[in-house]
Design a protein around this motif. Structure first.
Motif, PDB file in Angstrom:
ATOM      1  N   VAL A   1       0.883  -1.161   0.000  1.00  0.00           N
ATOM      2  CA  VAL A   1       0.000   0.000   0.000  1.00  0.00           C
ATOM      3  C   VAL A   1       0.923   1.214   0.000  1.00  0.00           C
ATOM      4  O   VAL A   1       1.531   1.555   1.011  1.00  0.00           O
ATOM      5  CB  VAL A   1      -0.917   0.005   1.230  1.00  0.00           C
ATOM      6  CG1 VAL A   1      -1.756   1.294   1.254  1.00  0.00           C
ATOM      7  CG2 VAL A   1      -1.834  -1.220   1.229  1.00  0.00           C
ATOM      8  N   VAL A   2       1.062   1.810  -1.171  1.00  0.00           N
ATOM      9  CA  VAL A   2       1.940   2.974  -1.322  1.00  0.00           C
ATOM     10  C   VAL A   2       1.153   4.216  -0.920  1.00  0.00           C
ATOM     11  O   VAL A   2       0.049   4.437  -1.398  1.00  0.00           O
ATOM     12  CB  VAL A   2       2.432   3.094  -2.775  1.00  0.00           C
ATOM     13  CG1 VAL A   2       3.403   4.269  -2.908  1.00  0.00           C
ATOM     14  CG2 VAL A   2       3.093   1.794  -3.228  1.00  0.00           C
ATOM     15  N   TRP A   3       1.744   5.029  -0.049  1.00  0.00           N
ATOM     16  CA  TRP A   3       1.025   6.206   0.440  1.00  0.00           C
ATOM     17  C   TRP A   3       1.914   7.441   0.378  1.00  0.00           C
ATOM     18  O   TRP A   3       3.127   7.362   0.300  1.00  0.00           O
ATOM     19  CB  TRP A   3       0.532   5.983   1.870  1.00  0.00           C
ATOM     20  CG  TRP A   3       1.631   5.911   2.896  1.00  0.00           C
ATOM     21  CD1 TRP A   3       2.367   4.814   3.234  1.00  0.00           C
ATOM     22  CD2 TRP A   3       2.118   6.982   3.697  1.00  0.00           C
ATOM     23  NE1 TRP A   3       3.286   5.140   4.190  1.00  0.00           N
ATOM     24  CE2 TRP A   3       3.160   6.476   4.499  1.00  0.00           C
ATOM     25  CE3 TRP A   3       1.789   8.340   3.819  1.00  0.00           C
ATOM     26  CZ2 TRP A   3       3.866   7.250   5.411  1.00  0.00           C
ATOM     27  CZ3 TRP A   3       2.493   9.133   4.718  1.00  0.00           C
ATOM     28  CH2 TRP A   3       3.510   8.579   5.513  1.00  0.00           C
ATOM     29  N   ARG A   4       1.241   8.582   0.409  1.00  0.00           N
ATOM     30  CA  ARG A   4       1.956   9.857   0.440  1.00  0.00           C
ATOM     31  C   ARG A   4       1.093  10.884   1.160  1.00  0.00           C
ATOM     32  O   ARG A   4      -0.122  10.693   1.326  1.00  0.00           O
ATOM     33  CB  ARG A   4       2.266  10.341  -0.974  1.00  0.00           C
ATOM     34  CG  ARG A   4       1.033  10.799  -1.758  1.00  0.00           C
ATOM     35  CD  ARG A   4       1.389  11.270  -3.162  1.00  0.00           C
ATOM     36  NE  ARG A   4       0.209  11.785  -3.863  1.00  0.00           N
ATOM     37  CZ  ARG A   4       0.199  12.177  -5.130  1.00  0.00           C
ATOM     38  NH1 ARG A   4       1.307  12.096  -5.857  1.00  0.00           N
ATOM     39  NH2 ARG A   4      -0.904  12.654  -5.688  1.00  0.00           N
ATOM     40  N   HIS A   5       1.715  11.948   1.576  1.00  0.00           N
ATOM     41  CA  HIS A   5       0.983  13.095   2.108  1.00  0.00           C
ATOM     42  C   HIS A   5       0.701  14.066   0.968  1.00  0.00           C
ATOM     43  O   HIS A   5       1.593  14.377   0.182  1.00  0.00           O
ATOM     44  CB  HIS A   5       1.804  13.820   3.178  1.00  0.00           C
ATOM     45  CG  HIS A   5       1.689  13.201   4.532  1.00  0.00           C
ATOM     46  ND1 HIS A   5       2.768  12.991   5.355  1.00  0.00           N
ATOM     47  CD2 HIS A   5       0.612  12.739   5.214  1.00  0.00           C
ATOM     48  CE1 HIS A   5       2.371  12.438   6.488  1.00  0.00           C
ATOM     49  NE2 HIS A   5       1.067  12.278   6.417  1.00  0.00           N
ATOM     50  N   ARG A   6      -0.504  14.510   0.910  1.00  0.00           N
ATOM     51  CA  ARG A   6      -0.870  15.531  -0.067  1.00  0.00           C
ATOM     52  C   ARG A   6      -1.342  16.766   0.695  1.00  0.00           C
ATOM     53  O   ARG A   6      -2.249  16.675   1.527  1.00  0.00           O
ATOM     54  CB  ARG A   6      -1.984  15.024  -0.981  1.00  0.00           C
ATOM     55  CG  ARG A   6      -2.575  16.066  -1.889  1.00  0.00           C
ATOM     56  CD  ARG A   6      -1.565  16.592  -2.895  1.00  0.00           C
ATOM     57  NE  ARG A   6      -1.235  15.594  -3.897  1.00  0.00           N
ATOM     58  CZ  ARG A   6      -0.361  15.783  -4.883  1.00  0.00           C
ATOM     59  NH1 ARG A   6       0.297  16.911  -4.964  1.00  0.00           N
ATOM     60  NH2 ARG A   6      -0.132  14.827  -5.757  1.00  0.00           N
ATOM     61  N   ALA A   7      -0.715  17.907   0.431  1.00  0.00           N
ATOM     62  CA  ALA A   7      -1.085  19.136   1.133  1.00  0.00           C
ATOM     63  C   ALA A   7      -2.506  19.543   0.778  1.00  0.00           C
ATOM     64  O   ALA A   7      -2.906  19.487  -0.383  1.00  0.00           O
ATOM     65  CB  ALA A   7      -0.113  20.256   0.786  1.00  0.00           C
ATOM     66  N   THR A   8      -3.273  19.923   1.789  1.00  0.00           N
ATOM     67  CA  THR A   8      -4.626  20.418   1.583  1.00  0.00           C
ATOM     68  C   THR A   8      -4.641  21.912   1.880  1.00  0.00           C
ATOM     69  O   THR A   8      -4.339  22.312   3.002  1.00  0.00           O
ATOM     70  CB  THR A   8      -5.627  19.706   2.513  1.00  0.00           C
ATOM     71  OG1 THR A   8      -5.551  18.306   2.267  1.00  0.00           O
ATOM     72  CG2 THR A   8      -7.040  20.196   2.266  1.00  0.00           C
ATOM     73  N   PRO A   9      -4.966  22.752   0.901  1.00  0.00           N
ATOM     74  CA  PRO A   9      -4.938  24.201   1.150  1.00  0.00           C
ATOM     75  C   PRO A   9      -5.901  24.586   2.268  1.00  0.00           C
ATOM     76  O   PRO A   9      -7.040  24.126   2.324  1.00  0.00           O
ATOM     77  CB  PRO A   9      -5.379  24.799  -0.190  1.00  0.00           C
ATOM     78  CG  PRO A   9      -5.136  23.717  -1.209  1.00  0.00           C
ATOM     79  CD  PRO A   9      -5.352  22.423  -0.477  1.00  0.00           C
TER      80      PRO A   9
END
Length: 301
Positions: free
Chosen positions: A13-21
């Protein structure tokens, strides 16, 4: 049933953080996971694949993800494996949490995967085709709730097979690996690479340095020689060495001796593991607190 053969595979399960404005500086960040569409089956699933001949499953997971999605990843906390039946018999898949490393290349469709999507957990749950993948996602979500999906990695390695003490007349520190020990050192390279190891620390003994030297050469780094990991050490010295390693963010491998291993596991706060020559244990920790351990290497059979 007679004639059935177990099929093994590995993925993540590849994951990342995505910035939320947000209106606040440095606003909140969300977690996204990667799902892949396979045109052959018209399904949405997590990237995975079968091992090449003799390949370890950790190396398989990293290679298959790269081939299917173009992403280079490093493995983290292990996830529960899945098991189900396919046309040829039972299939067992090993999984890990994984994070991308380096710049993300633009995805190029290929015969295995023609589309990938980064999705929030709820979106992924609705899109995934198979129940066992949804259960895997739920296991990842539990880790995320505990913040255990984001761990640091320490690999504890016992040096590979060395020349016999009885047959060695020189300084014991200079005792080298045997031919089979050198072969094991080479075999460790893809395993250590799968966990994204960036620091290589070793006892001053030649047999320890030779065990991790092929990997250090592979990633173009130097060996950090630490006298505190030798056979002639004390618990206080080992504890200071391990404390310093646990404070670093880069994944690290240390190579040491059988008599020193119990002190290392005590310093880490992990249950002791009996390691044969050339074996290791992967310790996944968060801020120095152990979250999971696993053997270094999972056979494909």
């Amino acid at each position: 049933m007679a004639g059935e053969q177990l099929t093994t595979a590995a993925g993540a399960v590849v994951w990342r953080h995505r910035a939320t404005p947000t209106s606040e500086p440095g606003g909140s960040r969300r977690v996204e996971v990667l799902v892949a569409h396979r045109p052959r089956y018209d399904d949405w699933t997590f990237p995975k694949g079968k091992p090449d001949g003799g390949e370890d499953l950790a190396a398989t997971a990293v290679r298959e993800i790269a081939e299917e999605t173009g992403l280079q990843v490093r493995l983290g906390h292990p996830l529960p494996g899945t098991a189900y039946l396919i046309a040829g018999g039972p299939k067992r898949v090993s999984y890990w949490c994984a994070r991308p490393v380096g710049p993300e290349a633009e995805f190029e469709p290929n015969p295995e995967v023609d589309e990938i999507r980064w999705l929030r957990l709820g979106e992924a749950r609705r899109l995934l085709t198979y129940k066992h993948d949804i259960e895997l996602l739920d296991a990842f979500a539990e880790l995320r709730e505990a913040k255990s999906h984001r761990t640091q990695t320490l690999i504890v390695l016992r040096h590979a097979k060395a020349e016999s003490r009885d047959d060695w007349n020189d300084d014991d520190l200079a005792r080298p690996l045997t031919e089979s020990g050198a072969a094991r050192a080479s075999a460790l390279v893809p395993l250590l690479r799968a966990y994204g190891v960036r620091r290589v620390v070793t006892s001053p003994a030649v047999r320890c340095a030779q065990t991790v030297e092929p990997f250090a050469h592979d990633i173009s780094t130097f060996l950090e020689i630490d006298d505190r990991l030798s056979e002639e050490t004390r618990f206080g010295q080992v504890n200071r060495s391990i404390t310093a390693m646990l404070d670093r963010k880069k994944p690290v491998v240390l190579c040491t001796h059988r008599p020193t291993l119990p002190w290392i596991f005590d310093a880490v706060g992990s249950d002791g593991v009996e390691l044969k020559a050339g074996e290791g244990v992967v310790i996944h920790h968060r801020k120095g607190v152990v979250q999971a351990t696993e053997p270094l290497g999972r056979s494909a059979v």
